[in-house]
Design a protein around this motif. Structure first.
Motif, PDB file in Angstrom:
ATOM      1  N   ILE A  19       1.346  26.347  54.939  1.00 23.10           N
ATOM      2  CA  ILE A  19       0.717  27.670  55.097  1.00 23.10           C
ATOM      3  C   ILE A  19       1.399  28.461  56.203  1.00 23.10           C
ATOM      4  O   ILE A  19       1.658  29.663  56.065  1.00 23.10           O
ATOM      5  CB  ILE A  19      -0.787  27.518  55.402  1.00 23.10           C
ATOM      6  N   SER A  20       1.727  27.785  57.299  1.00 23.68           N
ATOM      7  CA  SER A  20       2.327  28.477  58.453  1.00 23.68           C
ATOM      8  C   SER A  20       3.672  29.105  58.105  1.00 23.68           C
ATOM      9  O   SER A  20       4.062  30.112  58.690  1.00 23.68           O
ATOM     10  CB  SER A  20       2.499  27.501  59.622  1.00 23.68           C
ATOM     11  N   LEU A  21       4.382  28.524  57.144  1.00 28.74           N
ATOM     12  CA  LEU A  21       5.694  29.058  56.776  1.00 28.74           C
ATOM     13  C   LEU A  21       5.596  30.271  55.868  1.00 28.74           C
ATOM     14  O   LEU A  21       6.526  31.077  55.808  1.00 28.74           O
ATOM     15  CB  LEU A  21       6.535  27.980  56.081  1.00 28.74           C
ATOM     16  N   SER A  22       4.481  30.402  55.153  1.00 25.66           N
ATOM     17  CA  SER A  22       4.387  31.490  54.163  1.00 25.66           C
ATOM     18  C   SER A  22       3.467  32.643  54.572  1.00 25.66           C
ATOM     19  O   SER A  22       3.669  33.774  54.131  1.00 25.66           O
ATOM     20  CB  SER A  22       3.904  30.926  52.822  1.00 25.66           C
ATOM     21  N   LEU A  42       2.792  39.844  65.096  1.00 23.13           N
ATOM     22  CA  LEU A  42       3.287  39.364  63.808  1.00 23.13           C
ATOM     23  C   LEU A  42       4.803  39.186  63.843  1.00 23.13           C
ATOM     24  O   LEU A  42       5.335  38.218  63.276  1.00 23.13           O
ATOM     25  CB  LEU A  42       2.899  40.342  62.688  1.00 23.13           C
ATOM     26  N   VAL A  43       5.489  40.118  64.505  1.00 23.16           N
ATOM     27  CA  VAL A  43       6.949  40.023  64.622  1.00 23.16           C
ATOM     28  C   VAL A  43       7.332  38.754  65.378  1.00 23.16           C
ATOM     29  O   VAL A  43       8.248  38.015  64.976  1.00 23.16           O
ATOM     30  CB  VAL A  43       7.527  41.267  65.327  1.00 23.16           C
ATOM     31  N   VAL A  44       6.619  38.467  66.472  1.00 30.22           N
ATOM     32  CA  VAL A  44       6.898  37.261  67.268  1.00 30.22           C
ATOM     33  C   VAL A  44       6.592  36.006  66.465  1.00 30.22           C
ATOM     34  O   VAL A  44       7.376  35.045  66.452  1.00 30.22           O
ATOM     35  CB  VAL A  44       6.084  37.279  68.581  1.00 30.22           C
ATOM     36  N   LEU A  45       5.452  35.988  65.770  1.00 24.73           N
ATOM     37  CA  LEU A  45       5.082  34.836  64.948  1.00 24.73           C
ATOM     38  C   LEU A  45       6.110  34.579  63.854  1.00 24.73           C
ATOM     39  O   LEU A  45       6.438  33.431  63.548  1.00 24.73           O
ATOM     40  CB  LEU A  45       3.704  35.063  64.312  1.00 24.73           C
ATOM     41  N   ASN A  46       6.625  35.655  63.283  1.00 20.92           N
ATOM     42  CA  ASN A  46       7.615  35.515  62.224  1.00 20.92           C
ATOM     43  C   ASN A  46       8.931  34.945  62.761  1.00 20.92           C
ATOM     44  O   ASN A  46       9.650  34.242  62.042  1.00 20.92           O
ATOM     45  CB  ASN A  46       7.876  36.878  61.567  1.00 20.92           C
ATOM     46  N   ALA A  47       9.219  35.244  64.016  1.00 18.23           N
ATOM     47  CA  ALA A  47      10.473  34.779  64.622  1.00 18.23           C
ATOM     48  C   ALA A  47      10.399  33.327  65.087  1.00 18.23           C
ATOM     49  O   ALA A  47      11.433  32.684  65.287  1.00 18.23           O
ATOM     50  CB  ALA A  47      10.846  35.672  65.798  1.00 18.23           C
ATOM     51  N   LEU A  48       9.188  32.801  65.266  1.00 20.20           N
ATOM     52  CA  LEU A  48       9.046  31.428  65.748  1.00 20.20           C
ATOM     53  C   LEU A  48       9.566  30.429  64.716  1.00 20.20           C
ATOM     54  O   LEU A  48       9.347  30.602  63.518  1.00 20.20           O
ATOM     55  CB  LEU A  48       7.578  31.127  66.054  1.00 20.20           C
ATOM     56  N   PRO A  49      10.224  29.365  65.158  1.00 25.99           N
ATOM     57  CA  PRO A  49      10.704  28.325  64.223  1.00 25.99           C
ATOM     58  C   PRO A  49       9.546  27.416  63.806  1.00 25.99           C
ATOM     59  O   PRO A  49       9.239  26.435  64.491  1.00 25.99           O
ATOM     60  CB  PRO A  49      11.747  27.576  65.049  1.00 25.99           C
ATOM     61  N   LYS A  50       8.908  27.759  62.703  1.00 24.10           N
ATOM     62  CA  LYS A  50       7.710  27.018  62.289  1.00 24.10           C
ATOM     63  C   LYS A  50       7.969  25.536  62.015  1.00 24.10           C
ATOM     64  O   LYS A  50       7.122  24.692  62.281  1.00 24.10           O
ATOM     65  CB  LYS A  50       7.102  27.670  61.052  1.00 24.10           C
ATOM     66  N   THR A  51       9.147  25.218  61.483  1.00 33.42           N
ATOM     67  CA  THR A  51       9.446  23.808  61.207  1.00 33.42           C
ATOM     68  C   THR A  51       9.541  22.999  62.507  1.00 33.42           C
ATOM     69  O   THR A  51       9.149  21.836  62.548  1.00 33.42           O
ATOM     70  CB  THR A  51      10.766  23.669  60.429  1.00 33.42           C
ATOM     71  N   MET A  58       3.460  40.480  56.383  1.00 37.82           N
ATOM     72  CA  MET A  58       4.386  41.568  56.702  1.00 37.82           C
ATOM     73  C   MET A  58       4.939  42.229  55.442  1.00 37.82           C
ATOM     74  O   MET A  58       5.008  43.460  55.354  1.00 37.82           O
ATOM     75  CB  MET A  58       5.529  41.031  57.575  1.00 37.82           C
ATOM     76  N   SER A  59       5.315  41.415  54.453  1.00 41.10           N
ATOM     77  CA  SER A  59       5.864  41.984  53.214  1.00 41.10           C
ATOM     78  C   SER A  59       4.809  42.782  52.463  1.00 41.10           C
ATOM     79  O   SER A  59       5.060  43.922  52.034  1.00 41.10           O
ATOM     80  CB  SER A  59       6.401  40.861  52.320  1.00 41.10           C
TER      81      SER A  59
END
Length: 259
Positions: free
Chosen positions: A137-140, A106-115, A146-147
């Motif tokens: 969806i991928s951005l949120s 999840l930490v890695v996915l959150n760090a990826l530049p989704k745009t 995590m939140s």
């Protein structure tokens, strides 16, 4: 008590008045600076030109169609991303082992530049609304997971223990304590996701759409129509503000219900 309410009401009126005056000052200042030749109209346009273009698009019926498609895509991305994220967060809270296994991913996915990954997602899923919604969806969704999971973990452990001593099941702890106590936090996540979903939709429309506010903005840039670009940005800002106010109203309603 009545005097206190009157004071709160006066403070709200004062705040809104100052905000409106500041907005008027910025708009009028922008207009006068362009008319006076201090700002380049080609680069920044001016409020009067933007308003005339807005009325033209409104009369022709083009603008409402673009707004509808963008709002539809954003609402889909917002609701699916937030809802699915909360469900996954509940699953992580339910099973601590799975949460520990998935935490680094999840930490890695959150760090990826989704745009930056948006073109790949659209190719995988397909063009059109489907691909744009997936980008939103991928951005949120990861932020929501995590939140929400952190909110669920931070529930008062003493209250959890007390419910357990009374024989409460995990499901009862979830529905009677964890979720109700985190309603304001989950609504805050929804507020954040409004912006995230709009970013995803606009990026998606930049890439593949022939309709929507994002398409208007990118088309205006391609034909060097800065009034069209600015109109799209302003319309986007107004719609995002309206969505935020609706969520804010829901937050106040649920907080009153909880109290």
């Amino acid at each position: 008590m009545n005097e206190y309410r009157k004071k709160v009401k006066r403070e709200k009126i004062k705040l809104v008045t100052i905000q409106l005056l500041l907005l008027a000052f910025l708009v009028l200042g922008w207009e006068f600076l362009v008319r006076g030749g201090i700002l380049n109209e080609f680069l920044v346009s001016k409020p009067s030109s933007i308003f005339k273009l807005f009325l033209t698009y409104l009369e022709e019926g083009n603008l409402l169609g673009h707004i509808k498609i963008s709002v539809y895509e954003t609402l889909l991305g917002l609701l699916i991303g937030t809802g699915l994220g909360i469900v996954i967060a509940i699953g992580l809270w339910w099973n601590k082992f799975i949460a520990k296994v998935l935490d680094p991913f999840l930490v890695v996915l959150n760090a990826l530049p989704k745009t930056a990954l948006a073109p790949i997602l659209i190719i995988w899923v397909g063009l059109g609304i489907k691909g744009i919604v997936v980008v939103a969806i991928s951005l949120s969704i990861v932020v929501t997971i995590m939140s929400s999971y952190n909110y669920f973990k931070s529930v008062d452990e003493e209250k959890v223990k007390m419910l357990k001593t009374f024989g409460a099941t995990k499901y009862q702890i979830l529905t009677k304590l964890v979720l109700p106590s985190n309603i304001p936090n989950l609504i805050n996540v929804l507020k954040i996701n409004i912006g995230m979903s709009w970013v995803g939709v606009i990026v998606g429309e930049f890439l593949v759409s022939r309709e929507g506010i994002g398409y208007l903005v990118v088309y205006g840039g391609q034909v060097f129509r800065l009034d069209l670009v600015m109109m799209g940005v302003i319309v986007l800002a107004i719609i995002a503000l309206v969505m935020y106010l609706v969520v804010n109203f829901l937050e106040k309603y649920f907080i009153r219900r909880i109290k």
